[in-house]
Write an enzyme that holds these catalytic residues in place. Structure first.
Site, short mmCIF file in Angstrom:
data_model
loop_
_atom_site.label_atom_id
_atom_site.label_comp_id
_atom_site.label_asym_id
_atom_site.label_seq_id
_atom_site.Cartn_x
_atom_site.Cartn_y
_atom_site.Cartn_z
CD GLU A 178 -7.65 2.80 0.00
OE1 GLU A 178 -6.55 2.33 0.37
OE2 GLU A 178 -8.04 2.73 -1.17
CG HIS B 61 -4.89 -0.90 3.88
ND1 HIS B 61 -5.22 -0.35 2.66
CD2 HIS B 61 -4.01 -0.05 4.45
CE1 HIS B 61 -4.57 0.79 2.49
NE2 HIS B 61 -3.83 1.00 3.57
CG ASN B 62 -7.45 -1.67 -0.34
OD1 ASN B 62 -6.41 -1.57 0.31
ND2 ASN B 62 -7.48 -1.53 -1.65
CB SER C 99 -0.91 0.01 1.22
OG SER C 99 -1.65 1.22 1.23
CE LYS D 201 -3.17 -2.60 -0.19
NZ LYS D 201 -4.15 -2.34 -1.16
C1 6PG Z 1 -3.30 1.25 -1.56
C2 6PG Z 1 -4.57 1.39 -2.34
C3 6PG Z 1 -4.40 0.74 -3.66
C4 6PG Z 1 -5.36 1.23 -4.72
C5 6PG Z 1 -6.70 0.62 -4.63
C6 6PG Z 1 -7.79 1.53 -5.09
O1 6PG Z 1 -3.38 0.71 -0.47
O2 6PG Z 1 -2.27 1.69 -2.04
O3 6PG Z 1 -5.63 0.83 -1.65
O4 6PG Z 1 -4.40 -0.63 -3.45
O5 6PG Z 1 -5.41 2.59 -4.75
O6 6PG Z 1 -6.67 -0.49 -5.47
O7 6PG Z 1 -8.93 0.85 -4.88
P1 6PG Z 1 -10.27 1.15 -5.61
O8 6PG Z 1 -9.99 1.21 -7.10
O9 6PG Z 1 -11.13 0.01 -5.26
O10 6PG Z 1 -10.74 2.47 -5.08
#
Ligand code: 6PG
Length: 476
Positions: free
Chosen positions: A192, A188-189, A131, A185
Site C-alpha cells: 500500500e 499488504h500495508n 483491510s 496484513k
Molecule cells: C487498510 C489500511 C489500514 C490503515 C492503515 C494506515 O488496509 O485498511 O492499511 O490498515 O489505513 O493503518 O496506515 P498508515 O497510518 O501507516 O498510513
C-alpha cells in the site's frame, strides 16, 4: 443474566468495530458487543442497532455471558498495549477452548507472543488483519486470519459471509499458523505504501512537470482507472481531485500540508524485508518518501539554498501521460512482486502454509490494494505456486518488457526536471537489478577483502579466498 445466544462477540466499538458488528448482523448472525465506555455502547445500541440481532453487555462478565459456548470474541482496539489489556481482562472470564480474535493492525511478533501464551493456556487465538477502512468493515472487508485453524473453522461461516465477495468467492481465507494473518496484513500495508507513493509521483510529475490542474488530474486518473491500472487507490485518487475546499474554494488537495503521517505498518514491512534480505526497494521508497515529507521546514530552507532544475517542461504532452501510465504499471507490478517475494521467504516461518495464490485471491476485493491486476497475479501463482518472483511469470514479463522503456523515459524526465521520484526510480532499478546476471557486487567483495580480509568467492572455483591487495596489507 441474559441467555447465551449470540454467535459471536465483539469487544471495542470504535469505527471499525461498530461497522463490522453491523456487517455481521446484516448477514444474519447474532452479535454480542461490549465497549469500555458505556456511553458509546448505549449510543450504538440506540442509534445503529435498530431491529438487528445485537445485544450489549455493560460489564465484561455480562458480555461474555451473552455468547454461546464455546465462545468467540473479536477484539477491535488499537494495536499494542490495549490488545494485551483486553486479553488479560476477557481471559479471566473465558473457558478453555474459547476463541479470541485480534482484529487490529498488530505487529506480527506481538501476535506470535500472544498465540504462544494463549495456546498454552488452551484458548484458541487468531490474529486477523482487516483491510478496507470503515466502508470495508461495514460492507465487506478483506480479512486475513492466521493462528488456530480450529478456531478459524468456528468463525469461518461468519467471516466468509461478512467479507467482500469477488466472483462469489469471499475475500477471506485461513492463512497459516501463528502470526501468518498479521504478517500478510503487514505486507499488504507495505505494498500500500509503495503504490501510494508511485501514484503520488505521477501526480507530482503532472502537476509540477506539466502544470496540470485538478480537473485534468481527475480526468487522467479516471481514465487510468478504466484500464489495466484499475484499482481502489486509482479510483479514490481520481475522486480526490474533484473535492474543493469549503474555505478557500481551491481543490482541497492543494490545501493539505505535504507532511505524510504514518502508523508504521509500511515501515515494519521494510524492516522485515531488510531482515530477510529480500529486495523491496519500492516499498522502502514509499516509507522513505514519507520520512522526507516530515522535514517540511528544512525542505523549505533547502529549497532556497540547493541548486537544481525547477520542475516544469512545456513540451511534455499527452504522450508523456501515456509513458507515466505504463511506468506506473511497471512500478505497481514491482510492488506486488516485492511483497510476494517477502512472503515467499517468510513462508518458512509459517510451516510452508503461506499460499500466494490464496493471498492474491483474498486481496482482489475489500482491501486498500485491491486491483484488477490481482486477478493476473492470482493466475500467475495458480500456474506456478513456486514462482520465485512475479516478474518471471510469462504474462508479467511480457507486459513489463513492453513497458520498461516508458519507465526509463519517465525516470529520465524526473531526473532532468529535478522532481523526486524515488519509487519510480527504484522500481526501475529493481527491474534492472533483477534482470542483471552480473552485478557489481564483485567489487564490494574485493573492497571488503581489501580492508577487512573478509574473503571472497570466485566464479571459477569453489571455496573462499583472500588476496594480498597492496604492498602493505593494512590500509584501513
Ligand atoms: C487498510 C489500511 C489500514 C490503515 C492503515 C494506515 O488496509 O485498511 O492499511 O490498515 O489505513 O493503518 O496506515 P498508515 O497510518 O501507516 O498510513
Amino acid at each position: 443474566m441474559k441467555e447465551r445466544v449470540c454467535d459471536i462477540g465483539l469487544f471495542g466499538l470504535g469505527v471499525m468495530g461498530r461497522n463490522f458488528v453491523l456487517n455481521m448482523a446484516d448477514r444474519g448472525f447474532s452479535v454480542g458487543v461490549y465497549n469500555r465506555t458505556d456511553q458509546k455502547t448505549r449510543e450504538f445500541m440506540e442509534r445503529d442497532v435498530k431491529d438487528r440481532n445485537i445485544q450489549a453487555g455493560y460489564t465484561v462478565k455480562d458480555f461474555l455471558s451473552l455468547l454461546r459456548p464455546p465462545r468467540s470474541v473479536l477484539i477491535s482496539v488499537p494495536a499494542g498495549d490495549p490488545v494485551d489489556a483486553v486479553i488479560d481482562e476477557i481471559t479471566l472470564g473465558l473457558e478453555p477452548g474459547d476463541l479470541i480474535v485480534d482484529m487490529g493492525n498488530s505487529h506480527f511478533s506481538d501476535t506470535d507472543r500472544r498465540y504462544q501464551t494463549l495456546t498454552q493456556k488452551r484458548w484458541h487465538f487468531l490474529g486477523m488483519g482487516i483491510s478496507g477502512g470503515e466502508y470495508g468493515a461495514r460492507h465487506g472487508p478483506s480479512l486475513m486470519p492466521g493462528g488456530s485453524s480450529e478456531g478459524y473453522e468456528r468463525i469461518r461461516a461468519v467471516m466468509e459471509a461478512s467479507a467482500a465477495q469477488v466472483d462469489k468467492t469471499p475475500c477471506v481465507a485461513y492463512l497459516g499458523p501463528g502470526s501468518a494473518g498479521h504478517y500478510v496484513k503487514m505486507v499488504h500495508n507495505g505494498i500500500e505504501y509503495g503504490i501510494m507513493q508511485l501514484i503520488a509521483e505521477t501526480y507530482d510529475l503532472m502537476k509540477r512537470g506539466m502544470a496540470y490542474n485538478a480537473d485534468q488530474l481527475h480526468a487522467v486518473y479516471d481514465v487510468w482507472n478504466q484500464g489495466e491500472l484499475k484499482s481502489y487507490l486509482m479510483e479514490i485518487t481520481s475522486e480526490i481531485f474533484l473535492k474543493n475546499d469549503e474555505k478557500t474554494k481551491n481543490p482541497l488537495v492543494d490545501m493539505i500540508l505535504d507532511h505524510a503521517r504514518q502508523k508504521g505498518t509500511g515501515k515494519w514491512t521494510s524492516v522485515e524485508a531488510l531482515e530477510h534480505q529480500v529486495p523491496a526497494p519500492t516499498i522502502h521508497a514509499g516509507v522513505g518518501a514519507r520520512d522526507m515529507s516530515v522535514y517540511k521546514d528544512e525542505r523549505k530552507r533547502a529549497s532556497e539554498t540547493l541548486r537544481g532544475p525547477h520542475g516544469n517542461d512545456p513540451h511534455l504532452d499527452k504522450h508523456f501521460v501515456d509513458h507515466l501510465k505504463n511506468a506506473l504499471y511497471v512500478g505497481m507490478v514491482g510492488c506486488y512482486a516485492q511483497g510476494m517475494a517477502l512472503m515467499k521467504q517468510a513462508d518458512k516461518t509459517y510451516e510452508d502454509a503461506l499460499d500466494l495464490e490464496t493471498v492474491a485471491t483474498i486481496w482482489r476485493g475489500g482491501c486498500i490494494i485491491r486491483a484488477e491486476m490481482l486477478e493476473n497475479i492470482r493466475n500467475a501463482y495458480h500456474r506456478q505456486p513456486d514462482l520465485s518472483n512475479l516478474l518471471l511469470d510469462p504474462r508479467f514479463s511480457e507486459d513489463l518488457g513492453a513497458r520498461q522503456e516508458d519507465l526509463r523515459h519517465v525516470v529520465c524526465t524526473a531526473a532532468r526536471l529535478g522532481i523526486p521520484a524515488p519509487a519510480l526510480m527504484t522500481s526501475l532499478a529493481y527491474y534492472d537489478g533483477y534482470r542483471s546476471e552480473r552485478l557489481p557486487a564483485n567489487l564490494i567483495m574485493a573492497q571488503r577483502d581489501y580492508f577487512g580480509a573478509h574473503r571472497y568467492e570466485r566464479l571459477d572455483e569453489s571455496g573462499t579466498f583472500h588476496a594480498q591487495w597492496a604492498e602493505s596489507e593494512v590500509k584501513g
